[in-house]
Design a protein around this motif. Structure first.
Motif, PDB file in Angstrom:
ATOM      1  N   UNK A  39       8.405   4.485  10.542  1.00 38.62           N
ATOM      2  CA  UNK A  39       9.329   3.680  11.345  1.00 38.62           C
ATOM      3  C   UNK A  39       8.584   2.572  12.095  1.00 38.62           C
ATOM      4  N   UNK A  40       7.422   2.932  12.667  1.00 40.71           N
ATOM      5  CA  UNK A  40       6.641   1.927  13.414  1.00 40.71           C
ATOM      6  C   UNK A  40       6.181   0.774  12.534  1.00 40.71           C
ATOM      7  N   UNK A  41       5.874   1.088  11.264  1.00 40.11           N
ATOM      8  CA  UNK A  41       5.246   0.077  10.404  1.00 40.11           C
ATOM      9  C   UNK A  41       6.171  -0.418   9.288  1.00 40.11           C
ATOM     10  N   UNK A  42       7.444  -0.174   9.432  1.00 39.29           N
ATOM     11  CA  UNK A  42       8.399  -0.610   8.402  1.00 39.29           C
ATOM     12  C   UNK A  42       8.008  -0.153   6.996  1.00 39.29           C
ATOM     13  N   UNK A  43       7.536   1.073   6.911  1.00 39.01           N
ATOM     14  CA  UNK A  43       7.246   1.653   5.594  1.00 39.01           C
ATOM     15  C   UNK A  43       8.326   2.685   5.276  1.00 39.01           C
ATOM     16  N   UNK A  44       8.477   3.001   4.004  1.00 38.93           N
ATOM     17  CA  UNK A  44       9.508   3.965   3.604  1.00 38.93           C
ATOM     18  C   UNK A  44       8.877   5.347   3.431  1.00 38.93           C
ATOM     19  N   UNK A  45       9.594   6.360   3.880  1.00 30.43           N
ATOM     20  CA  UNK A  45       9.146   7.741   3.680  1.00 30.43           C
ATOM     21  C   UNK A  45       9.813   8.277   2.413  1.00 30.43           C
TER      22      UNK A  45
ATOM     23  N   UNK B 298       0.826  -1.208   0.000  1.00 31.31           N
ATOM     24  CA  UNK B 298       0.000   0.000   0.000  1.00 31.31           C
ATOM     25  C   UNK B 298       0.871   1.273   0.000  1.00 31.31           C
ATOM     26  N   UNK B 299       0.571   2.166  -0.922  1.00 33.08           N
ATOM     27  CA  UNK B 299       1.256   3.461  -0.957  1.00 33.08           C
ATOM     28  C   UNK B 299       0.280   4.532  -0.440  1.00 33.08           C
TER      29      UNK B 299
ATOM     30  N   UNK C 153      -4.428   5.753   8.204  1.00 36.16           N
ATOM     31  CA  UNK C 153      -4.135   5.110   6.914  1.00 36.16           C
ATOM     32  C   UNK C 153      -2.919   4.188   6.967  1.00 36.16           C
ATOM     33  N   UNK C 154      -1.909   4.563   7.720  1.00 31.02           N
ATOM     34  CA  UNK C 154      -0.663   3.777   7.703  1.00 31.02           C
ATOM     35  C   UNK C 154      -0.858   2.505   8.535  1.00 31.02           C
ATOM     36  N   UNK C 155      -0.525   1.385   7.932  1.00 30.56           N
ATOM     37  CA  UNK C 155      -0.672   0.104   8.628  1.00 30.56           C
ATOM     38  C   UNK C 155       0.518  -0.784   8.283  1.00 30.56           C
TER      39      UNK C 155
END
Ligand SMILES: *Cc1c(COP(=O)(O)O)cnc(C)c1O
Length: 404
Positions: free
Chosen positions: A214-220, A130-131, A179-181
């Motif tokens: 950082x919490x969800x291992x997603x890239x900024x 998911x983006x 939204x961020x998961x």
């Protein structure tokens, strides 16, 4: 002498996806441009935040000439010295440890979005795709980049569009949090929404995005295609907040008019692109890279960057004076030489009309949506030409009040 082609010819031979203004520019020097009839214009448009060193900068002409006599193109079957030097420079000057070269902003973003998907896929599985992007954002015109972009009108008629993309209101922290998961692979943000109307991201929003990623291992991912290369008074806008992305895209002013784009990232993220994962025939070509190297040397200078901030203040001061005389605008905003002037509610939807009048008065400017006049001039535009350009803009404001 009769011009060989004119604006009518455009209609006869071009795909009608643009509606350029009537005059055709034929030459430029610094922040001045001349049209087919020899009329001069002050250029506050800067090719949409591209010609950051003005037109015909002597150092860039020299670099282009030298490189053009040495080597134009190889493909990525071979590497070349200008590309390696440029990547080295970008790594030295930013958070980045690895660089991928493309030919435009959209292509740099395409690489960034694909890399984010691939990184999540390799480390956490294919569910994590998911983006998260912002409403009103702009990230380019390929099918993937318009889909990530937050302006529905650019997707209409092109369906089916790629899935796995969620849009939230810009600067809305609760919406971002919702939204961020663990299925998010990336959050994409413009530090200042450019096409969307020159709207700065709030520091707290960027901070939240960093923490949630950082919490969800997603890239900024920061799209700095418009804000980068000195435009805001720092080499990249993220330096103002010290909130650092994992991936940054840059283009526009990087080549000052020679097409080049780049994606910058950390080493660990870069590793998700293995040999054959992605590519481009022209990406990293010696001509573009030689020019971008020269551009960075010229722009990343304390004096030049301080000048950007000073020129911002000059613009805002003078615009404030004009607005007292001709009260058209409700707000001036932006940072450095990325400036938005939002029309009062009475004049909603009329930015393009004002733009057209400004051009008749000898000023090239831009709009950012229907209600905002946008200025993105050369970063080295002399103060005298700022004043002269704004005097022309004042005449346009006066006429606009009478005519519109
Ligand atoms: C201009 C722009 C793009 C697209 O760049 P192209 O070179 O036109 O593909 C993407 N993102 C932002 C923020 C831009 O301003």
């Amino acid at each position: 002498m009769e011009a060989p082609v004119d604006r009518q010819t455009f209609e006869q031979v071009m795909v009608p996806n643009y509606s350029p203004l009537p005059m055709i520019p034929v030459s430029g020097r610094g922040s001045r441009v001349w049209d087919q009839h020899g009329k001069n214009y002050i250029d506050f448009a800067g090719g949409i935040a591209v010609t950051a060193l003005g037109h015909s900068h002597p150092d860039l002409i020299r670099t282009l000439q030298q490189q053009s006599e040495q080597l134009w193109h190889l493909s990525n079957v071979w590497t070349n010295e200008p590309a390696i030097l440029l990547a080295q420079t970008l790594c030295k000057k930013t958070f980045a440890e690895r660089v991928y070269f493309a030919n435009s902003g959209a292509e740099a973003n395409e690489a960034a979005f694909k890399l984010a998907r691939k990184y999540a896929h390799d480390h956490f599985g294919s569910e994590k795709n998911e983006i998260i992007s912002c409403i009103n954002s702009f990230h380019g015109r390929t099918l993937f980049t318009v889909s990530v972009g937050g302006q529905d009108k650019y997707c209409q008629g092109f369906e089916p569009i790629p899935g796995g993309i969620t849009h939230i209101p810009f600067n809305d922290i609760p919406a971002l949090r919702a939204a961020v998961s663990n299925n998010s692979c990336a959050v994409v943000i413009e530090p200042i929404q450019g096409e969307g109307g020159i709207i700065p991201a709030e520091r707290a929003f960027l901070q939240s995005a960093r923490e949630l990623c950082d919490q969800h291992n997603a890239l900024l991912i920061y799209d700095e295609i418009q804000t980068g290369v000195g435009r805001t008074g720092k080499l990249y806008a993220y330096e103002h907040t010290q909130i650092t992305p994992d991936i940054l895209t840059t283009a526009k002013a990087l080549g000052c008019g020679f097409p080049i784009g780049a994606m910058l990232c950390r080493k660990e993220v870069a590793a998700a692109f293995t040999v054959g994962s992605h590519g481009s025939t022209y990406g990293g070509n010696p001509l573009g890279c030689a020019i971008a190297n020269r551009v960075l040397t010229l722009i990343d200078e304390p004096e030049l960057l301080a000048g950007v901030t000073q020129k911002h203040l000059l613009f805002i001061h003078e615009l404030g004076l004009l607005n007292q005389k001709y009260p058209l605008f409700r707000e001036f905003r932006g940072q450095g030489l990325l400036i938005g002037c939002e029309l009062q509610p009475d004049y909603q939807g009329k930015a393009r009309q004002l733009l057209q009048i400004a051009q008749e008065e000898g000023l090239m400017a831009l709009i950012a949506g229907p209600n905002v006049i946008r200025f993105t001039p050369s970063l080295i535009i002399p103060d005298q030409e700022i004043l002269e350009g704004l005097a022309r803009f004042g005449q346009a404001m006066e006429r606009f009040l009478l005519e519109c």
